[in-house]
Design a protein around this motif. Structure first.
Motif, PDB file in Angstrom:
ATOM      1  N   ASN A 110       0.829  -1.210   0.000  1.00  0.00           N
ATOM      2  CA  ASN A 110       0.000   0.000   0.000  1.00  0.00           C
ATOM      3  C   ASN A 110       0.863   1.260   0.000  1.00  0.00           C
ATOM      4  O   ASN A 110       0.407   2.324   0.406  1.00  0.00           O
ATOM      5  N   CYS A 111       2.122   1.110  -0.437  1.00  0.00           N
ATOM      6  CA  CYS A 111       3.056   2.232  -0.366  1.00  0.00           C
ATOM      7  C   CYS A 111       3.264   2.950  -1.698  1.00  0.00           C
ATOM      8  O   CYS A 111       3.981   3.944  -1.745  1.00  0.00           O
ATOM      9  N   ALA A 112       2.717   2.437  -2.781  1.00  0.00           N
ATOM     10  CA  ALA A 112       2.882   3.122  -4.056  1.00  0.00           C
ATOM     11  C   ALA A 112       2.096   4.433  -4.011  1.00  0.00           C
ATOM     12  O   ALA A 112       1.021   4.479  -3.391  1.00  0.00           O
ATOM     13  N   PRO A 113       2.591   5.506  -4.642  1.00  0.00           N
ATOM     14  CA  PRO A 113       3.771   5.541  -5.522  1.00  0.00           C
ATOM     15  C   PRO A 113       5.080   5.850  -4.794  1.00  0.00           C
ATOM     16  O   PRO A 113       6.112   5.933  -5.427  1.00  0.00           O
ATOM     17  N   ALA A 142      16.115  -3.493  -8.941  1.00  0.00           N
ATOM     18  CA  ALA A 142      15.228  -4.630  -9.193  1.00  0.00           C
ATOM     19  C   ALA A 142      13.777  -4.303  -8.861  1.00  0.00           C
ATOM     20  O   ALA A 142      12.862  -4.934  -9.384  1.00  0.00           O
ATOM     21  N   LEU A 143      13.556  -3.330  -7.984  1.00  0.00           N
ATOM     22  CA  LEU A 143      12.206  -2.920  -7.592  1.00  0.00           C
ATOM     23  C   LEU A 143      11.804  -1.665  -8.359  1.00  0.00           C
ATOM     24  O   LEU A 143      12.600  -0.726  -8.480  1.00  0.00           O
ATOM     25  N   HIS A 144      10.575  -1.649  -8.870  1.00  0.00           N
ATOM     26  CA  HIS A 144      10.096  -0.516  -9.663  1.00  0.00           C
ATOM     27  C   HIS A 144       8.690  -0.131  -9.209  1.00  0.00           C
ATOM     28  O   HIS A 144       7.940  -0.951  -8.678  1.00  0.00           O
ATOM     29  N   VAL A 145       8.353   1.124  -9.446  1.00  0.00           N
ATOM     30  CA  VAL A 145       7.022   1.628  -9.100  1.00  0.00           C
ATOM     31  C   VAL A 145       6.326   2.096 -10.367  1.00  0.00           C
ATOM     32  O   VAL A 145       6.846   2.958 -11.085  1.00  0.00           O
ATOM     33  N   ASP A 146       5.184   1.506 -10.630  1.00  0.00           N
ATOM     34  CA  ASP A 146       4.345   1.952 -11.741  1.00  0.00           C
ATOM     35  C   ASP A 146       3.401   3.006 -11.183  1.00  0.00           C
ATOM     36  O   ASP A 146       2.392   2.686 -10.533  1.00  0.00           O
ATOM     37  N   LYS A 147       3.752   4.271 -11.390  1.00  0.00           N
ATOM     38  CA  LYS A 147       2.964   5.355 -10.790  1.00  0.00           C
ATOM     39  C   LYS A 147       1.582   5.487 -11.404  1.00  0.00           C
ATOM     40  O   LYS A 147       0.662   6.021 -10.770  1.00  0.00           O
TER      41      LYS A 147
END
Length: 266
Positions: free
Chosen positions: A11-14, A26-31
């Protein structure tokens, strides 16, 4: 360590602190979709610092990508708890079989003749307490390759009683020169730093075994005589013992390759 994202807890995006802390990208955020996704194959040997930055405890790790895949399928509902356990048990069996196979290969390698250089010659040959069989060879020498499987087999058969080493005459010319090696294959048996036998040329298995056994018998007889002698306390000033095991005169067994006329390297 490879990780995955449990989207039921994420529940931390974006603003994903774990993604910002990932050193391997290796970790990415799809905003746009407000979704965190991971490329676990990029994790490599990272100690998993991202786990410390995930407040929602949405990141899960596994020792391998295969185990991670099982975990992902379980989270996605593709596998129930029983199926996931079965898959993990199967994976454990495969890992055990792989480890056992690797152990057998390692043991086989340990039984093969040791490659000797000027750096380890004293430790492996001169200081050896058991007879040492030295195989002088070269990559371009066909007879050397012909006799190599026989030498490898004897290295296993005589394990613990005779040490087997190999000297590449092209790479270790100093050692070859010290032994006056003029042709290959040449095989020398040393005992306590002294020459016990020399075989020149690619001999057959029976002939080579006969020569090995003759040396072993002579060494056994010598050691038995030494055991009956009164032990003398060793000292730095004490000269080396002059009595040595019986020597066998070198013999030319078969035609061999002359180093002076060796073929050019390709």
């Amino acid at each position: 360590m490879p990780v995955l994202v449990n989207h039921n807890k994420c529940n931390c995006a974006p603003t994903c602190f774990a993604a910002n802390a990932c050193p391997n990208d290796a970790l990415h955020v799809d905003k746009t979709a407000l979704r965190v996704w991971v490329e676990p194959e990029k994790c490599g040997t990272c100690p998993g610092r991202c786990l410390n930055f995930c407040d929602a405890v949405a990141l899960k790790f596994a020792p391998s990508l295969v185990e991670l895949d099982i975990m992902q399928k379980e989270l996605d509902g593709e596998l129930n708890a029983e199926q996931a356990m079965e898959a993990r048990n199967k994976l454990m069996e495969q890992m055990k079989e792989k480890a056992e196979a690797a152990r057998r290969v390692e043991e086989e390698e340990a039984l093969k003749p040791i490659a000797v250089t000027v750096n380890n010659f004293k430790a492996e040959v001169v200081d050896s307490t058991i007879p040492v069989f030295i195989d002088f060879w070269a990559e371009w020498c066909a007879p050397c390759k012909q006799i190599a499987p026989i030498v490898d087999a004897f290295a296993k058969e005589y394990q613990g009683r005779m040490k087997f080493v190999k000297v590449n005459v092209d790479e270790e010319q100093m050692i070859a020169s010290q032994f006056s090696i003029q042709s290959i294959p040449t095989m020398i048996i040393m005992y306590r730093g002294q020459l016990a036998d020399m075989i020149v040329g690619a001999v057959d298995r029976a002939t080579l075994k006969n020569r090995l056994d003759r040396v072993m018998q002579a060494v056994a007889q010598f050691e038995a005589q030494q055991g009956q002698a009164k032990p003398v306390e060793a000292s730095a000033e004490q000269p080396p013992a002059k009595s040595l095991p019986p020597k066998v005169r070198p013999e030319l067994m078969r035609p061999n390759i002359n180093l002076r006329n060796k073929p050019p390297r390709r």
